[in-house]
Design a protein around this motif. Structure first.
Motif, mmCIF file in Angstrom:
data_model
loop_
_atom_site.group_PDB
_atom_site.id
_atom_site.type_symbol
_atom_site.label_atom_id
_atom_site.label_comp_id
_atom_site.label_asym_id
_atom_site.label_seq_id
_atom_site.Cartn_x
_atom_site.Cartn_y
_atom_site.Cartn_z
ATOM 1 N N ARG A 38 -3.005 7.348 -3.146
ATOM 2 C CA ARG A 38 -2.632 6.695 -2.208
ATOM 3 C C ARG A 38 -3.713 6.544 -1.208
ATOM 4 N NH1 ARG A 38 -0.370 12.048 1.854
ATOM 5 N NH2 ARG A 38 -1.125 13.335 -0.007
ATOM 6 N N PRO A 39 -4.021 5.896 -0.288
ATOM 7 C CA PRO A 39 -5.673 5.603 0.170
ATOM 8 C C PRO A 39 -5.782 6.282 1.199
ATOM 9 C CG PRO A 39 -3.959 3.736 1.294
ATOM 10 C CD PRO A 39 -3.256 4.927 0.585
ATOM 11 N N PRO A 40 -7.442 7.364 0.990
ATOM 12 C CA PRO A 40 -8.480 6.119 0.758
ATOM 13 C C PRO A 40 -8.395 5.346 -0.536
ATOM 14 C CG PRO A 40 -8.860 8.048 2.463
ATOM 15 C CD PRO A 40 -7.749 8.309 1.757
ATOM 16 N N ARG A 41 -8.382 3.810 -0.573
ATOM 17 C CA ARG A 41 -8.549 3.421 -2.000
ATOM 18 C C ARG A 41 -10.013 3.928 -2.887
ATOM 19 N NH1 ARG A 41 -6.863 -2.504 -1.739
ATOM 20 N NH2 ARG A 41 -7.472 -3.192 0.436
ATOM 21 N N ARG A 42 -9.857 4.190 -4.056
ATOM 22 C CA ARG A 42 -10.764 4.350 -4.669
ATOM 23 C C ARG A 42 -10.243 3.920 -6.508
ATOM 24 N NH1 ARG A 42 -11.944 5.464 -0.803
ATOM 25 N NH2 ARG A 42 -13.452 6.949 0.403
ATOM 26 N N PRO A 43 -10.723 2.130 -6.772
ATOM 27 C CA PRO A 43 -11.885 1.658 -5.786
ATOM 28 C C PRO A 43 -11.186 0.627 -4.758
ATOM 29 C CG PRO A 43 -11.431 0.044 -8.147
ATOM 30 C CD PRO A 43 -10.328 1.727 -7.513
ATOM 31 N N VAL A 44 -12.229 0.383 -3.864
ATOM 32 C CA VAL A 44 -11.957 -0.312 -2.254
ATOM 33 C C VAL A 44 -10.636 -1.174 -2.696
ATOM 34 C CG1 VAL A 44 -13.861 0.314 -1.657
ATOM 35 C CG2 VAL A 44 -13.529 -2.053 -2.917
ATOM 36 N N ASP A 45 -10.459 -2.127 -3.745
ATOM 37 C CA ASP A 45 -9.723 -2.778 -4.218
ATOM 38 C C ASP A 45 -8.422 -2.687 -4.741
ATOM 39 O OD1 ASP A 45 -10.750 -3.123 -6.033
ATOM 40 O OD2 ASP A 45 -11.200 -5.201 -6.622
ATOM 41 N N ARG A 46 -8.158 -1.618 -4.760
ATOM 42 C CA ARG A 46 -6.788 -0.903 -5.508
ATOM 43 C C ARG A 46 -5.519 -1.635 -5.142
ATOM 44 N NH1 ARG A 46 -5.779 5.196 -7.478
ATOM 45 N NH2 ARG A 46 -4.090 4.705 -8.653
ATOM 46 N N MET A 47 -4.996 -2.068 -6.581
ATOM 47 C CA MET A 47 -3.119 -1.950 -6.363
ATOM 48 C C MET A 47 -2.464 -1.513 -6.612
ATOM 49 S SD MET A 47 -3.842 -4.545 -3.768
ATOM 50 C CE MET A 47 -2.161 -4.976 -3.356
ATOM 51 N N PRO A 48 -1.553 -1.000 -6.164
ATOM 52 C CA PRO A 48 -1.086 -1.632 -5.208
ATOM 53 C C PRO A 48 -1.316 -0.452 -4.415
ATOM 54 C CG PRO A 48 0.936 -0.605 -6.102
ATOM 55 C CD PRO A 48 -0.071 -0.804 -7.320
ATOM 56 N N HIS A 49 -1.083 -0.776 -2.807
ATOM 57 C CA HIS A 49 -1.921 0.006 -2.037
ATOM 58 C C HIS A 49 -1.442 1.448 -1.626
ATOM 59 C CE1 HIS A 49 -2.772 -3.327 0.413
ATOM 60 N NE2 HIS A 49 -3.540 -3.421 0.640
ATOM 61 N N CYS A 50 -0.157 1.997 -2.221
ATOM 62 C CA CYS A 50 0.085 3.424 -2.830
ATOM 63 C C CYS A 50 1.585 3.180 -3.302
ATOM 64 C CB CYS A 50 0.436 4.366 -0.330
ATOM 65 S SG CYS A 50 1.845 3.290 -0.298
ATOM 66 N N GLU A 51 2.023 4.225 -3.772
ATOM 67 C CA GLU A 51 3.309 4.737 -4.620
ATOM 68 C C GLU A 51 3.069 6.244 -4.673
ATOM 69 O OE1 GLU A 51 4.944 3.689 -9.162
ATOM 70 O OE2 GLU A 51 2.636 4.175 -8.715
ATOM 71 N N TRP A 52 4.522 6.016 -4.306
ATOM 72 C CA TRP A 52 5.489 7.591 -4.468
ATOM 73 C C TRP A 52 6.712 7.643 -4.708
ATOM 74 C CZ3 TRP A 52 3.183 10.212 0.511
ATOM 75 C CH2 TRP A 52 2.481 9.568 1.361
ATOM 76 N N THR A 53 7.394 8.910 -5.276
ATOM 77 C CA THR A 53 8.059 9.508 -5.974
ATOM 78 C C THR A 53 8.932 9.903 -4.825
ATOM 79 O OG1 THR A 53 7.298 11.358 -6.240
ATOM 80 C CG2 THR A 53 7.211 10.282 -7.535
ATOM 81 N N VAL A 54 10.284 9.631 -5.463
ATOM 82 C CA VAL A 54 11.706 10.019 -3.817
ATOM 83 C C VAL A 54 12.616 11.085 -5.046
ATOM 84 C CG1 VAL A 54 13.376 10.016 -2.744
ATOM 85 C CG2 VAL A 54 11.148 8.292 -2.937
ATOM 86 N N THR A 55 12.420 12.026 -4.517
ATOM 87 C CA THR A 55 13.515 13.131 -5.867
ATOM 88 C C THR A 55 14.527 14.401 -5.315
ATOM 89 O OG1 THR A 55 12.070 14.922 -5.425
ATOM 90 C CG2 THR A 55 11.978 13.116 -7.605
ATOM 91 N N ILE A 56 16.032 15.152 -4.763
ATOM 92 C CA ILE A 56 16.613 14.789 -4.510
ATOM 93 C C ILE A 56 17.068 15.994 -5.383
ATOM 94 C CG2 ILE A 56 18.355 14.946 -3.520
ATOM 95 C CD1 ILE A 56 17.901 12.039 -2.642
ATOM 96 N N GLU A 57 16.733 17.488 -5.531
ATOM 97 C CA GLU A 57 17.288 18.716 -6.087
ATOM 98 C C GLU A 57 18.355 18.863 -5.777
ATOM 99 O OE1 GLU A 57 16.734 17.915 -9.004
ATOM 100 O OE2 GLU A 57 14.929 16.421 -8.959
ATOM 101 N N PRO A 58 19.437 19.926 -6.474
ATOM 102 C CA PRO A 58 20.557 20.546 -5.715
ATOM 103 C C PRO A 58 20.348 21.577 -5.334
ATOM 104 C CG PRO A 58 21.061 20.075 -8.279
ATOM 105 C CD PRO A 58 20.206 19.216 -7.663
ATOM 106 N N ASP A 59 19.018 22.511 -6.315
ATOM 107 C CA ASP A 59 18.119 23.843 -5.880
ATOM 108 C C ASP A 59 17.781 23.510 -5.233
ATOM 109 O OD1 ASP A 59 17.350 22.932 -7.575
ATOM 110 O OD2 ASP A 59 16.730 24.128 -9.000
ATOM 111 N N ARG A 60 17.114 22.876 -4.379
ATOM 112 C CA ARG A 60 15.818 22.785 -3.508
ATOM 113 C C ARG A 60 16.361 23.114 -2.743
ATOM 114 N NH1 ARG A 60 13.428 17.056 -3.337
ATOM 115 N NH2 ARG A 60 12.150 17.974 -5.719
ATOM 116 N N ASP A 61 16.090 23.741 -0.825
ATOM 117 C CA ASP A 61 16.053 24.284 0.138
ATOM 118 C C ASP A 61 16.171 23.010 0.464
ATOM 119 O OD1 ASP A 61 16.441 27.116 -0.292
ATOM 120 O OD2 ASP A 61 13.988 27.064 0.203
ATOM 121 N N GLU A 62 17.025 23.121 1.801
ATOM 122 C CA GLU A 62 17.176 21.662 2.746
ATOM 123 C C GLU A 62 16.030 21.361 3.680
ATOM 124 O OE1 GLU A 62 21.190 21.809 4.517
ATOM 125 O OE2 GLU A 62 22.309 20.501 2.281
ATOM 126 N N LEU A 63 15.397 20.490 4.196
ATOM 127 C CA LEU A 63 14.681 20.419 5.468
ATOM 128 C C LEU A 63 15.594 20.936 6.885
ATOM 129 C CD1 LEU A 63 12.376 18.053 3.922
ATOM 130 C CD2 LEU A 63 12.177 20.473 4.431
#
Length: 423
Positions: free
Chosen positions: A158-183
């Motif tokens: 995720r930004p700040p972008r290095r290099p300054v023109d990095r694409m895509p702008h950001c990237e994220w994972t999404v996980t759901i685990e059954p043994d994880r505490d609930e928020l």
């Protein structure tokens, strides 16, 4: 002769399909209107804290509402992504989310274009870090828990972008685990669920309609196309998105009160936020719907403007009388008044948000007076002899690239196939 301006429920399907993405973009630009005034008053760090608290208060509530309205009743990443596509925090194309689904509980997304980053990047790395790190971490999770409290959204880069023109702008994972505490549900969101906005009933969707989608129970699709939805579904979506504006503004107000030095300062900043988004959204709505720059165009903009709606919440109406005067009626006993949000800023001595809307439609339209009658404030707008300058609050909000953003036709909606189902 008197003509009442249309509400969302009065529009045809093709007009609603144009309107909905505009409403989503308008909601994103609320912060472009408000945050500059927070920075001026309190500095970057307090601005960031208010942004975190406002979104954490509002997004679990409006995400739950949209899930309920459109039958998004699962607890996996597809369901979460569907909600993001209908969230003012992620308006289509301006925040160009690209989704990948690995299986029911694992996926990822990246932003091929992030309009918010384009707005903030010129301000320097400190502001980028505040938005892309400090604000995003807790608010992404607050949005995710409306689908599953064991969900976590974490950055790959995720930004700040290095290099300054990095694409895509950001990237994220999404996980759901059954043994994880609930928020936990954020405390402000718990309170927001009890507001009039949180429990408001809106237009029912006709489940038997044959003119398009009536819910979002099927596949997650790339580039959700609103022209493929039924008219009654689009009415409900438009109403919900307008309500998202109201909920976010209430979250902003709640957080602002914690840091402000006085009630007067709260009102001043809250009103500046409203004036800015009122004028900016009015300008885009008039252009998107190709409305005339006259009293009829103004009445239509007022009837559809998200800061004055939805009608079930605010009760605001607009009429054109004798093709020359717009009369805006603002009830003083609405749910919006009870919640103490934006609508309470409008009184006979403070009509700046309405003037900002009028000026955006036609600079010669002027708010000429207001009076209390039959439990409502009635405001008149007429055509004047001199052009009125755009308010400074609107000019400040125009620094956002969203002010001039253009949507493009990306064809039909294409289902996203989970990787695990591909042999």
């Amino acid at each position: 002769m008197t003509r009442t301006a249309p509400s969302y429920a009065d529009l045809e399907r093709d007009r609603l399909a144009i309107l909905v993405p505009e409403l989503l973009l308008s909601g994103q630009m609320i912060d472009r209107s408000g945050m500059a005034h927070l920075i001026s008053a309190f500095g970057r760090e307090v601005m960031g804290q208010i942004a975190i608290e406002e979104w954490m208060a509002a997004s679990p509530v409006y995400t739950h509402r949209m899930r309920t309205a459109l039958g998004i009743d699962g607890d996996g990443v597809e369901d979460m992504f569907k909600c993001l596509q209908l969230d003012i925090g992620a308006p289509p194309q301006f925040m160009d989310f690209r989704y990948t689904v690995e299986d029911k509980y694992h996926g990822s997304f990246f932003l091929q274009h992030c309009g918010a980053l384009m707005d903030v990047e010129p301000m320097g790395d400190d502001y980028v870090t505040t938005m892309c790190h400090d604000i995003e971490d807790p608010t992404f999770d607050a949005t995710a828990i409306a689908t599953n409290r064991r969900a976590r959204i974490r950055p790959i880069h995720r930004p700040p972008r290095r290099p300054v023109d990095r694409m895509p702008h950001c990237e994220w994972t999404v996980t759901i685990e059954p043994d994880r505490d609930e928020l936990p549900l954020p405390a402000d969101a718990e309170e927001m669920f009890t507001t009039r906005a949180g429990v408001l009933s809106l237009s029912a969707i006709d489940a038997s309609a044959t003119d398009g989608w009536v819910d979002y129970r099927g596949h997650l699709v790339e580039d959700l196309q609103f022209r493929e939805w039924s008219r009654t579904a689009l009415v409900r979506i438009a109403e919900e998105v307008a309500l998202q504006h109201q909920l976010l503004s209430l979250g902003f107000l709640k957080s602002l009160r914690r840091v402000a030095e006085s009630d007067d300062q709260v009102t001043e900043i809250f009103r500046k936020q409203l004036v800015g988004i009122a004028g900016l959204a009015a300008d885009r709505l008039r252009q998107a719907l190709d409305l005339d720059a006259d009293v009829h165009g103004l009445a239509t903009v007022i009837g559809l403007h998200p800061v004055l709606g939805p009608g079930q919440y605010t009760g605001v109406t607009a009429q054109v009388r004798d093709d020359a005067v717009v009369v805006v009626r603002i009830p003083q006993d609405s749910d919006a008044v009870a919640d103490g949000g934006w609508i309470t800023l409008l009184d006979a001595d403070h009509l700046e948000p309405l003037q900002a809307i009028a000026t955006a439609v036609d600079p010669y339209l002027v708010v000429s007076g207001a009076e209390s009658t039959d439990g409502a404030l009635e405001v008149t707008v007429v055509r004047g002899d001199a052009a009125i300058k755009e308010p400074g609050e609107v000019a400040v909000a125009r620094f956002s690239s969203g002010a001039a953003f253009e949507f493009t036709d990306r064809g039909r909606s294409i289902p996203i196939t989970p990787i695990s189902s591909v042999v």
